[in-house]
Each structure stands twice: as C-alpha cells, then as structure tokens.
Scaffold this active site. Structure first.
Site, mmCIF file in Angstrom:
data_model
loop_
_atom_site.group_PDB
_atom_site.id
_atom_site.type_symbol
_atom_site.label_atom_id
_atom_site.label_comp_id
_atom_site.label_asym_id
_atom_site.label_seq_id
_atom_site.Cartn_x
_atom_site.Cartn_y
_atom_site.Cartn_z
ATOM 1 C CD GLN A 5 -1.049 -0.941 3.582
ATOM 2 O OE1 GLN A 5 -2.267 -0.949 3.528
ATOM 3 N NE2 GLN A 5 -0.384 -1.579 4.544
ATOM 4 C CG ASP B 233 -1.523 1.701 14.480
ATOM 5 O OD1 ASP B 233 -1.737 1.463 15.673
ATOM 6 O OD2 ASP B 233 -2.391 1.536 13.595
ATOM 7 C CG ASP C 228 -6.193 -1.993 14.635
ATOM 8 O OD1 ASP C 228 -6.928 -1.295 13.924
ATOM 9 O OD2 ASP C 228 -5.246 -1.523 15.297
ATOM 10 C CB SER C 229 -8.102 -4.981 9.193
ATOM 11 O OG SER C 229 -9.472 -4.761 9.021
HETATM 12 N N1 SAM Z 1 -7.311 1.806 12.933
HETATM 13 C C1 SAM Z 1 -7.105 1.747 11.583
HETATM 14 C C2 SAM Z 1 -8.264 2.136 10.726
HETATM 15 O O1 SAM Z 1 -9.275 1.432 10.708
HETATM 16 O O2 SAM Z 1 -8.187 3.146 10.075
HETATM 17 C C3 SAM Z 1 -6.424 0.484 11.206
HETATM 18 C C4 SAM Z 1 -4.989 0.736 11.405
HETATM 19 S S1 SAM Z 1 -3.844 -0.527 11.177
HETATM 20 C C5 SAM Z 1 -2.530 0.421 10.527
HETATM 21 C C6 SAM Z 1 -4.450 -1.486 9.820
HETATM 22 C C7 SAM Z 1 -3.422 -2.499 9.344
HETATM 23 O O3 SAM Z 1 -4.087 -3.697 8.934
HETATM 24 C C8 SAM Z 1 -2.605 -2.053 8.122
HETATM 25 O O4 SAM Z 1 -1.289 -1.780 8.516
HETATM 26 C C9 SAM Z 1 -2.698 -3.229 7.150
HETATM 27 O O5 SAM Z 1 -1.460 -3.529 6.539
HETATM 28 C C10 SAM Z 1 -3.176 -4.356 8.074
HETATM 29 N N2 SAM Z 1 -3.880 -5.444 7.379
HETATM 30 C C11 SAM Z 1 -4.892 -5.341 6.484
HETATM 31 N N3 SAM Z 1 -5.268 -6.567 6.046
HETATM 32 C C12 SAM Z 1 -4.478 -7.464 6.711
HETATM 33 C C13 SAM Z 1 -4.386 -8.879 6.684
HETATM 34 N N4 SAM Z 1 -5.163 -9.622 5.875
HETATM 35 N N5 SAM Z 1 -3.476 -9.482 7.510
HETATM 36 C C14 SAM Z 1 -2.687 -8.740 8.325
HETATM 37 N N6 SAM Z 1 -2.708 -7.394 8.361
HETATM 38 C C15 SAM Z 1 -3.596 -6.752 7.571
#
Ligand code: SAM
Length: 280
Positions: free
Chosen positions: A33, A88, A157-158
């Site tokens: 991303q 994060d 938390d995705s």
């Molecule tokens: N609180 C935030 C929001 O909803 O805006 C979410 C923040 S956190 C940085 C989200 C993280 O989920 C991202 O860094 C992303 O890379 C990760 N992510 C998304 N899909 C994923 C998956 N299938 N497995 C592991 N991590 C994932």
C-alpha cells in the site's frame, strides 16, 4: 492560511475529508500500500494508508482503547491475545496494559507500516519493545489457519474491507477465528460507521452470527473516521460481553467500565438498524 491540503480517498464515504498539511514527513509505496505521514496543526501527525486516514495523534486513543479494552475486560482472565493488522502498535499498547496478558501476538501483513510507526509514532510503537509482544509479518488469514483452541481474545485492527483486508470480514474467516479461540474466547474487530456503511456493518454482524453464539455491536465517536459514529463488532463463545468482568487497574483517557456498559447499541436501535436494515 495553509497552502497544501490532503484530500482523503475513503472508498465508501459520501464525503471527502480535507486536512491542512503543515509538513509532509514521509511518503512511500510498500509492497502492499501507499504510506503517507503528514503533520496537521490540530490533529498532529497523521498516518494515511492508500489515501485513508488510519490514525491521528490527537484522537487515536479513543479507537485503540475501545477496540482493546471492551473484549479484554469482557474476559475474566485473558492471557494469550492475537491482534491481526494493527501495525501502528496502538492496539498492542492497550492490550499490554492488562497484567493478565502473558503473550500478545501481532500479525501485520505489511512490515513497512510497523517501521513507519517506529519512526514517527513512538507513543504507539513503544509497545513493540514489550517482551510479551511477538510480531509476525504475514497475512492474518493464513496465520490463523494453523491454530485451534489457542487464543483467549482475537482482535482485528485492519484497514477498510477492500483488497487484502476484505477476507477479514467473511463468514469463512469468522469460522477460522472461532476455531482458533479457546472455549470461552472473545473476538472484536472494527466494523465501519453506522452513518455511511450500514450495509457493511450488517454484513459483518450476519457473518459473525454464522460462526458465534453471542454477537453484539458497540460504538464510539471517532472524529477522523468518515461517518464518525464508528462500530466495533464483538463475538463471544460464552461470556456476556456487555459486562466488564474485572476491576480496571490501568490508565486510560476514554475507556472506563461505565463507558463499556453504555457503548453497546440499545436493543431497539439494533433491531431497527441491523436486523431490519432501516435507517433511523
Ligand atoms: N485503525 C485503523 C483504521 O481502521 O483506520 C487500522 C490501522 S492498522 C494500521 C491497519 C493495518 O491492517 C494495516 O497496517 C494493514 O497492513 C493491516 N492489514 C490489512 N489486512 C491485513 C491482513 N489480511 N493481515 C494482516 N494485516 C492486515
């Protein structure tokens, strides 16, 4: 007053938030991303992934406290916790406030999100230094497939449910989560906004219902997430999640047992919005 602005590209919102940019601190493209960090005079540093605001220094605690403490406090003795996403470190920081937690595994697909947080958001990423934290860089779905009866609490938390994050909201995924949880385990995940994404929240709840006997919905106001009235979906194998099970012996800014009890959608609103799918 400010010449440069950032226009958010939220895939589901009918509005576009616009932030003044005092300074661009970092901008790159990882394998997964686009990552941007900039400074805003009101919100402080802001982390953006693929054009969508993930957190701001000013309000991140509301989201992270609610995502972590509601499922953890609904459990009488959470020892082993899994966080999927959350690169994060904010949710991990909150999970580790619980003394009962012996191990918190964070499975983040994108290593560069973790590195970016370590560089620009020390208040969140300090959690990675805790000896109870284990970080795995892998797709959360793939990681979970190897586990059965393993975790007390699983938190997702995705990013928004598009692309590689979409699978984290499917019926099949929730069945995998159910299997990976212990007999009294609890799941919680962010499930978008009631104002703008009612169809997504309903799908989320329906899919959870196909896997868990107890499914519920709680909310908090998050000023920087489109739709503001943000939902968290929670599912449990055994415990009533509306009641905190332990004394709170750690510091928070927003979460408290009173907030916990009042965060759940009242039955009449749940029936109208989620069961019937009607707007208010
Ligand atoms: N609180 C935030 C929001 O909803 O805006 C979410 C923040 S956190 C940085 C989200 C993280 O989920 C991202 O860094 C992303 O890379 C990760 N992510 C998304 N899909 C994923 C998956 N299938 N497995 C592991 N991590 C994932």
């Amino acid at each position: 007053m400010f010449d440069i602005h950032f226009f958010e590209r939220d895939p589901y919102a009918p509005v576009r938030h616009c932030y003044a940019v005092s300074k661009v601190l970092y901008h790159t493209k990882s394998q997964y991303q686009e990552i941007l960090v900039f400074e805003n005079p009101f919100f402080g540093k802001i982390l953006v992934l693929d054009g969508v605001v993930q957190l701001t220094e000013r309000d991140e605690f509301i989201y992270h406290e609610m995502l972590a403490h509601v499922p953890l406090m609904a459990h009488p003795n959470p020892k082993k916790v899994l966080i999927i996403g959350g690169g994060d470190g904010g949710t991990l920081r909150e999970v580790l406030k619980h003394k009962s937690v012996e191990e918190a595994v964070l499975v983040e697909i994108d290593r560069e999100v973790i590195e970016t947080s370590k560089r620009f958001f020390p208040n969140l990423s300090e959690s990675f230094e805790d000896p109870r934290a284990i970080v795995v860089n892998e797709d959360g779905v793939k990681y979970l497939q190897d586990y059965e009866n393993e975790f007390d609490v699983i938190i997702v938390d995705s990013t928004d449910p598009v692309g590689f994050a979409y699978v984290l909201t499917t019926e099949e995924f929730f069945k995998t989560v159910f299997r990976a949880l212990k007999g009294d385990g609890i799941y919680a995940g962010q499930s978008e906004s009631l104002h703008y994404h009612l169809d997504i929240v309903r799908r989320f709840q329906n899919n959870l219902n196909s896997a868990f006997p107890i499914v519920d919905l709680y909310t908090a106001v998050i000023p920087t997430y489109a739709g503001y009235w943000w939902t968290f979906s929670i599912a449990s194998k055994k415990y009533d999640v509306r009641q905190p099970k332990r004394e709170k012996d750690y510091e928070t800014k927003y979460y408290s047992p009173v907030v916990h009890k009042n965060a759940f959608l009242p039955d009449e609103l749940y029936d109208k919005l989620i069961i019937k799918g009607e707007w208010l």
